[in-house]
Scaffold this active site. Structure first.
Site, mmCIF file in Angstrom:
data_model
loop_
_atom_site.group_PDB
_atom_site.id
_atom_site.type_symbol
_atom_site.label_atom_id
_atom_site.label_comp_id
_atom_site.label_asym_id
_atom_site.label_seq_id
_atom_site.Cartn_x
_atom_site.Cartn_y
_atom_site.Cartn_z
ATOM 1 N N SER A 198 1.558 -9.851 -1.215
ATOM 2 C CA SER A 198 1.170 -8.447 -0.984
ATOM 3 C C SER A 198 1.518 -7.915 0.398
ATOM 4 O O SER A 198 1.775 -6.723 0.554
ATOM 5 C CB SER A 198 -0.323 -8.262 -1.252
ATOM 6 O OG SER A 198 -1.102 -9.116 -0.435
ATOM 7 N N GLU A 253 -9.810 7.558 3.925
ATOM 8 C CA GLU A 253 -10.679 6.678 4.687
ATOM 9 C C GLU A 253 -9.951 5.357 4.851
ATOM 10 O O GLU A 253 -9.057 5.028 4.067
ATOM 11 C CB GLU A 253 -12.015 6.459 3.974
ATOM 12 C CG GLU A 253 -12.036 5.334 2.944
ATOM 13 C CD GLU A 253 -11.293 5.661 1.661
ATOM 14 O OE1 GLU A 253 -11.247 6.847 1.300
ATOM 15 O OE2 GLU A 253 -10.764 4.722 1.039
ATOM 16 N N LYS A 260 0.812 -1.224 0.000
ATOM 17 C CA LYS A 260 0.000 0.000 0.000
ATOM 18 C C LYS A 260 0.845 1.274 0.000
ATOM 19 O O LYS A 260 0.437 2.308 -0.500
ATOM 20 C CB LYS A 260 -0.954 -0.001 1.194
ATOM 21 C CG LYS A 260 -2.113 -0.963 1.003
ATOM 22 C CD LYS A 260 -3.210 -0.710 2.020
ATOM 23 C CE LYS A 260 -4.436 -1.554 1.721
ATOM 24 N NZ LYS A 260 -4.237 -2.983 2.020
HETATM 25 C C1 LIG Z 1 -5.124 -3.949 1.579
HETATM 26 C C2 LIG Z 1 -4.462 -5.222 1.262
HETATM 27 C C3 LIG Z 1 -4.884 -6.023 0.172
HETATM 28 C C4 LIG Z 1 -6.081 -5.689 -0.669
HETATM 29 O O1 LIG Z 1 -6.011 -4.487 -1.379
HETATM 30 P P1 LIG Z 1 -5.780 -4.438 -2.948
HETATM 31 O O2 LIG Z 1 -6.054 -3.017 -3.296
HETATM 32 O O3 LIG Z 1 -6.739 -5.388 -3.582
HETATM 33 O O4 LIG Z 1 -4.376 -4.827 -3.201
HETATM 34 C C5 LIG Z 1 -4.166 -7.172 -0.116
HETATM 35 N N1 LIG Z 1 -3.113 -7.554 0.634
HETATM 36 C C6 LIG Z 1 -2.695 -6.830 1.692
HETATM 37 C C7 LIG Z 1 -1.524 -7.310 2.479
HETATM 38 C C8 LIG Z 1 -3.353 -5.643 2.046
HETATM 39 O O5 LIG Z 1 -2.927 -4.934 3.096
#
Ligand SMILES: *Cc1c(COP(=O)(O)O)cnc(C)c1O
Length: 404
Positions: free
Chosen positions: A385, A119, A97
């Site tokens: 992610s 938000e 993020k």
């Molecule tokens: C917020 C988050 C997501 C989901 O958000 P996307 O916008 O779909 O990427 C996925 N993995 C993690 C670790 C997150 O913090």
């Protein structure tokens, strides 16, 4: 390196902000000036040399990029294929993020803004926003549903520690959509000095395109790193979980126009697609308007947005970004639902075979490895992610008996 690579084909957003029939800017009239200002200037700023230099310097020195592309040897052996992890979990603050919030704060500065509003649902985007506001010395207000503030108290504490003001959204179900309404209202009332940082490839044009460009550094690095490791820039598959879709958009971006690369998005089926407790948007959604753009939305027959459910807070969203709705409808990407149970098992397996505790969001992508049945010579890249520290209590509760 530059993130300003232009997609030339049908996956590039058009001038009106559409991907196929999805996208656009469905906003209250009072927001027109803010959105018009952003639309008029965002490409010019983010493509400029000084922006790109500052962006990449911060990604390198502050975020810790490039993140490694790691060959997951034991998982590869288990599934008899070649599996690589793109380690976004090693970014500062523990997930992808921050790539987006760094980009947007630099844009805010160039637009002459001094204050940031955002938000947040689970608090991850709020923390990433509060982080870059501290970095740049900008005032930060984060709206968060009152219910979410109770459920995610540690992230509220983090945001306050970072100097942000967290304001409870007390209307409606007191969750993400109410926080979004409050943040939009705040922006309408403070149009000249405030920039609104949206956390995924959602919202009115130009947000989906802007966020995808900032996150596209993920696939840009994957191509270079794969070439070094395998001799080819192109994998067979790219897997990523989808909440709003920003890590998936970033992981897919530089492969969208490479038809040999199969793109697979994993969405949260919760307790099962037809259980009434799910966030599987492509499986259940119909075209509708959510957060200012036209996309697929989980809704009742008369168009009320359904409160979604997933064990992972980051995938607990009733829509997907308009790019993803188009990737789904055009067949360019395949969307597969993964249940809570499948994700939790995959999270445990990854922890014990690779020594990496993934975020539960990420575990949805890992769960697909079991179903993929890739060939021994095929290359699978999984966008890792985020890290799972924030989810430890949820894992422990789920596996209470087995982890004794
Ligand atoms: C917020 C988050 C997501 C989901 O958000 P996307 O916008 O779909 O990427 C996925 N993995 C993690 C670790 C997150 O913090």
């Amino acid at each position: 390196m530059t993130t300003s690579v232009q997609l030339t084909g049908r996956f590039q957003v058009d001038e009106r902000g559409y991907y196929g029939r999805f996208g656009g800017a469905y906003i209250p009239e009072l927001l027109y000036p803010n959105i018009a200002e952003l639309t008029a200037h965002y490409l010019h700023y983010i493509q400029s040399k000084d922006f790109q230099e500052e962006f990449h310097q911060l990604l390198r020195d502050y975020v810790g990029r490039p993140t490694p592309l790691y060959f997951a040897a034991r998982l590869s052996a288990k599934y008899n294929t070649q599996i690589y992890f793109k380690r976004e979990d090693l970014c500062h603050t523990g997930a992808h993020k921050i790539n987006n919030t760094i980009g947007q704060i630099l844009l805010a500065k160039r637009l002459g803004k001094r204050k940031i509003v955002a938000e947040t649902g689970a608090g991850q985007h709020g923390v990433a926003t509060a982080t870059v506001c501290a970095l740049m010395g900008m005032e930060c207000i984060v709206y968060m549903g009152e219910v979410d503030m109770q459920r995610q108290a540690p992230n509220v504490a983090r945001m306050r520690m970072l100097g942000a003001e967290v304001r409870p959204a007390t209307s409606g179900s007191r969750t993400l959509k109410d926080a979004t309404n409050e943040a939009m209202r705040h922006w309408i009332n403070n149009p000249t000095d405030t920039h609104y940082i949206i956390g995924s490839v959602v919202g009115p044009h130009p947000y989906p395109d802007m966020v995808a460009r900032f996150q596209s550094v993920i696939s840009q690095e994957i191509r270079q790193q794969l070439a070094e490791k395998t001799g080819s820039e192109l994998p067979t598959y790219v897997l990523a979980c989808v909440g709003g879709g920003s890590n998936a958009a970033g992981a897919f971006y530089h492969f969208l126009e490479e038809p040999s690369v199969q793109l697979i998005a994993l969405e949260a089926a919760g307790k099962g697609i037809h259980s009434g407790h799910s966030a599987a948007t492509t499986a259940l959604g119909r075209p509708g308007i959510l957060h200012g753009s036209k996309s697929l939305v989980i809704q009742t027959p008369d168009g009320q947005v359904v409160e979604p459910y997933s064990i992972s807070a980051g995938l607990d969203y009733p829509g997907i970004g308009p790019l993803h709705a188009y990737l789904f409808e055009s067949g360019r990407a395949k969307f597969v639902p993964i249940t809570d149970e499948e994700a939790m098992e995959a999270g445990l397996l990854c922890s014990q075979l690779e020594g990496i505790i993934p975020a539960i969001e990420t575990a949805h992508a890992l769960a697909y490895l079991e179903k993929l049945k890739a060939q021994p010579d095929e290359v699978v890249v999984v966008c890792l992610s985020g890290r799972g520290d924030k989810d430890l209590q949820t894992y422990i509760n789920w596996f209470a008996e087995r982890l004794k």
